[in-house]
Each structure stands twice: as C-alpha cells, then as structure tokens.
Design a protein around this motif. Sequence first.
Motif, short mmCIF file in Angstrom:
data_model
loop_
_atom_site.label_atom_id
_atom_site.label_comp_id
_atom_site.label_asym_id
_atom_site.label_seq_id
_atom_site.Cartn_x
_atom_site.Cartn_y
_atom_site.Cartn_z
N ARG A 35 -31.42 -45.47 111.15
CA ARG A 35 -32.16 -45.69 109.90
C ARG A 35 -31.31 -45.43 108.67
NH1 ARG A 35 -38.10 -45.31 110.87
NH2 ARG A 35 -37.99 -45.52 113.11
N CYS A 36 -31.64 -46.12 107.60
CA CYS A 36 -30.93 -45.88 106.35
C CYS A 36 -31.80 -46.27 105.17
CB CYS A 36 -29.63 -46.66 106.33
SG CYS A 36 -28.58 -46.14 104.96
N ASN A 37 -31.61 -45.57 104.05
CA ASN A 37 -32.35 -45.91 102.83
C ASN A 37 -31.53 -46.85 101.94
OD1 ASN A 37 -30.49 -43.87 102.50
ND2 ASN A 37 -31.65 -42.78 100.93
N PHE A 38 -30.30 -47.18 102.31
CA PHE A 38 -29.51 -48.19 101.60
C PHE A 38 -29.48 -49.46 102.46
CE2 PHE A 38 -26.36 -45.35 98.96
CZ PHE A 38 -27.42 -44.66 98.43
N ARG A 39 -29.05 -50.53 101.84
CA ARG A 39 -28.86 -51.79 102.57
C ARG A 39 -27.53 -52.38 102.14
NH1 ARG A 39 -32.47 -49.76 104.62
NH2 ARG A 39 -34.53 -50.51 105.25
N CYS A 40 -26.44 -51.63 102.36
CA CYS A 40 -25.14 -52.06 101.84
C CYS A 40 -24.81 -53.47 102.35
CB CYS A 40 -24.06 -51.09 102.28
SG CYS A 40 -24.37 -49.42 101.66
N VAL A 41 -24.27 -54.29 101.44
CA VAL A 41 -24.05 -55.71 101.77
C VAL A 41 -23.11 -55.90 102.95
CG1 VAL A 41 -24.54 -56.65 99.48
CG2 VAL A 41 -22.23 -55.84 100.00
N TYR A 42 -22.19 -54.93 103.15
CA TYR A 42 -21.20 -55.07 104.21
C TYR A 42 -21.67 -54.45 105.53
CZ TYR A 42 -20.39 -50.47 102.15
OH TYR A 42 -20.58 -49.22 101.64
N CYS A 43 -22.93 -54.00 105.56
CA CYS A 43 -23.39 -53.25 106.74
C CYS A 43 -24.75 -53.74 107.25
CB CYS A 43 -23.45 -51.77 106.38
SG CYS A 43 -24.04 -50.67 107.69
N MET A 44 -25.76 -53.65 106.40
CA MET A 44 -27.14 -53.83 106.89
C MET A 44 -27.83 -54.98 106.18
SD MET A 44 -30.05 -50.90 106.92
CE MET A 44 -29.33 -49.61 107.85
N ASP A 45 -28.78 -55.59 106.83
CA ASP A 45 -29.56 -56.64 106.20
C ASP A 45 -30.84 -56.06 105.60
OD1 ASP A 45 -28.29 -58.98 106.11
OD2 ASP A 45 -29.45 -59.98 107.68
N GLY A 81 -24.32 -42.62 111.34
CA GLY A 81 -25.53 -43.40 111.56
C GLY A 81 -25.29 -44.85 111.13
N GLY A 82 -26.26 -45.48 110.62
CA GLY A 82 -27.38 -45.12 109.79
C GLY A 82 -27.02 -43.95 108.85
N GLU A 83 -28.04 -43.43 108.23
CA GLU A 83 -27.79 -42.31 107.33
C GLU A 83 -28.21 -41.01 108.03
OE1 GLU A 83 -26.10 -41.60 104.68
OE2 GLU A 83 -26.88 -39.59 104.96
N THR A 109 -21.86 -39.50 105.00
CA THR A 109 -23.17 -39.69 104.36
C THR A 109 -23.06 -40.59 103.14
OG1 THR A 109 -25.01 -38.55 103.28
CG2 THR A 109 -22.85 -37.55 102.99
N ASN A 110 -24.16 -41.25 102.80
CA ASN A 110 -24.17 -42.02 101.56
C ASN A 110 -24.47 -41.12 100.36
OD1 ASN A 110 -27.01 -41.68 101.43
ND2 ASN A 110 -27.42 -43.68 102.35
N GLY A 111 -24.73 -39.86 100.61
CA GLY A 111 -24.86 -38.88 99.53
C GLY A 111 -26.22 -38.83 98.87
FE1 SF4 Z 1 -26.62 -47.27 105.16
FE2 SF4 Z 1 -24.16 -46.31 105.41
FE3 SF4 Z 1 -24.75 -48.82 106.25
FE4 SF4 Z 1 -24.73 -48.32 103.66
S1 SF4 Z 1 -22.96 -48.16 105.06
S2 SF4 Z 1 -26.35 -49.44 104.79
S3 SF4 Z 1 -25.44 -46.25 103.56
S4 SF4 Z 1 -25.51 -46.94 107.10
#
Ligand code: SF4
Length: 343
Positions: A35-45, A81-83, A109-111
């Motif tokens: 799980r994550c609260n961000f949706r970084c363009v290079y990682c998650m949709d 993770g995820g976060e 961590t994404n901090g």
């Molecule tokens: Fe989340 Fe980290 Fe992926 Fe960004 S890089 S979407 S913070 S898991």
Amino acid sequence: VAHPPAAPRAAHALGVLTDSHGRTIRDLRLSITDRCNFRCVYCMDPGAEFLPPSERLTPVELERLARLAASMGVERIRLTGGEPALHPRLIEIIERIASIQGVQVAMTTNGSRASARAVSEWKRAGLTRLTFSLDSLSPERFTSMSRSNADPHAVIDAVRGAIDAGLSPVKINAVIVRCFNEEEIVPLAGLARTLAVEVRFIEFMPLDAGRRWRRDLMVPASEILERISRFVPLVPFGRRTEHDTAERYGFADAAPGSIGIIASVTRPFCGACSRLRITADGKVRPCLFSEREWGLMPLLRDGADDADLRRFLVDATWTKQPGHGISSDEFAPPPRAMYSIGG
Ligand code: SF4
Ligand code: SAM
C-alpha cells in the motif's frame, strides 16, 4: 511454479545463501506492505489495487524469515514497500527484526508519515538507517510526480528530524525522469550540501506500473553528473563497499554532504549484487527483474519447519539471474511494478 528447483547439494552445505554465479546474499529487502498514499509516476498507477491484509506476511512471519536469513549470512535488512510507514504494526516489526543479533535494520520511506515523534519511535524500536525519497523541491513538480498533495518541505523537515533523532546514515533518493524533474537535479544536489546528507540520484528503471518506461525518459548518470559538475565540481569517492549500489562523489569545495549515483541502467552493478527480496505476499525474488518468483506463503502457513524454509531460501537464491538484461533485445519488464516488489 511455487517451489524453486533444488540447488546442488554443495550449495546447501555452505550454510549461506549463494547463487549459481558465485554471489553471496548479505542484504535482504523485506517489503512489509504494497500500500501507498503516493502514486509516483515511475512506480504506481492511480488505480492500483492492494493485497488484502490476510495475504500479507505478519510481523511474526517477517521476523521468522529475517531470523532465518540472518542465520544464513544476511547482515542488513531494509524494510520497504509500498510505503512501510503506513503499516499499522510498523513499530512491532522494527522491534522484532532489530532483536535479531548481527542485523542492521534500515527503512526506505516517502517521508509523509515521518513526523519528529514517529522517527524517534522508529529509532527507539531499533531502526538505524533511514532513506527518504524526494524527487523535487518545487511543490508543483512534487505534486505532479508523486500525484499526492504532500509538501516537499515537510519531507525536508522530516529528514532534519531523522538526523536530530540520531538515525545514521540518513539519505535521500531521487528518481530523475525526463520532462518531469531533470531541472531538480541541481537544487537536490544543493540540498545535500545544506543538510549534510547523501543525495542519491537513481536512473529510472522499467518498473513502473503504467509501463511507460522508455530509454529516452531515463536521465543517464553521465548527464546527472555533468549537470551537477556545472554547478559545483565533484570528486569521486568510489563505492562505500564493493556491493554498494551507489557510486559516491564529494564536493570539490569541501562542502558537507555527498552525491550518490545509482546507474542501474547505464552502468549495471549486477556482478556485485548481494541482494534478495521478499515481497509483502511472501514471494522470494532473487532479482528486481526476476521473471520467476517463489512463493513461501503456503510453506509458512502449512507448518513448515526451519529446515524446510532454509532449503527453500537456498533453492530460490540459486536461481538468481546473472543480470537484469535491460539493454538486451529480449528484455521484458517483470509483471510486478516497484511498489509491489519492494524497492
Ligand atoms: Fe509509493 Fe514509494 Fe512507489 Fe512512490 S515510490 S508510489 S512513495 S511506493
Ligand atoms: N514508498 C517508499 C519510498 O518511496 O521511499 C519505499 C518504497 S519505493 C518502491 C523504494 C524506492 O524505489 C524509492 O526510492 C523509489 O524512488 C524507487 N523507485 C520506485 N520506482 C522506481 C523506478 N521505476 N525506477 C527507479 N527507482 C524507483
């Protein structure tokens, strides 16, 4: 296939995790949640779906695997993770893993949940090293990259809080993506100097859930170094250890802080790899780019003893591929994106 093929008897006799190319595992990346609260363009949709909690390794299972890995030569364990900071039982997980003799516990961590109080609690629980991800100092660019409403200055405050809490080393990771944040390279290098930390620039790898990676979206290490050198000359420091992913540079004017370059695509370091990954759902992945992964969950939840699990880990490690092959014509990105592997 859930179970890896049997490694040769000699590999089992060694008592450590080695692969068929002569590399030994010293670093374990344990993903504790996807799980994550961000949706970084290079990682998650944006539409990512997550594992139900019952399919995630529990704190007890995480500790058991970490203990077994440590008994087979693993010296450093990084929670990811995820976060990881979203995990409701993070403190317990850190405490359990930090109680293992001879193991250093780190986290990435994404901090966004790293308040001064949280960071002190992580430290008290046994965390030693902490890496933050921060791709931009500009709030607009930060929002467009992370697709969150978090504030980059809050992450900078969290980095300061982690240093004040005595975590060491504290580092910052930045993934540079063409047309998104290449203009952030110099400000981020400047941040290394003002905070006296290592800022590590990571080449964008084909691990984004949207499968939009293209070579021309990746800003190569050579260009990152050139941009920073125009701002302030750099002096090469080399790698901290032969297994380190980052090439390090100091500032020629002797300012504090340092630069790390993780050139996974243009200068692969697979030959010196000492890493093994276990995903939040208990899949052993010998490489970030493994096509095959090995599921531990059935064994773990079916009463396997430690000898069975050790055998499984040795067999899985033996299948580690020689390299990621991103530059080969046959390369295909793995089915999982970074957030569900554990970076
Ligand atoms: Fe989340 Fe980290 Fe992926 Fe960004 S890089 S979407 S913070 S898991
Ligand atoms: N959520 C935490 C964070 O962002 O720090 C921990 C997990 S994140 C997957 C771990 C690291 O992987 C981060 O530093 C992130 O920048 C990096 N990462 C994610 N996707 C990447 C990609 N496609 N290429 C290179 N690095 C990537």
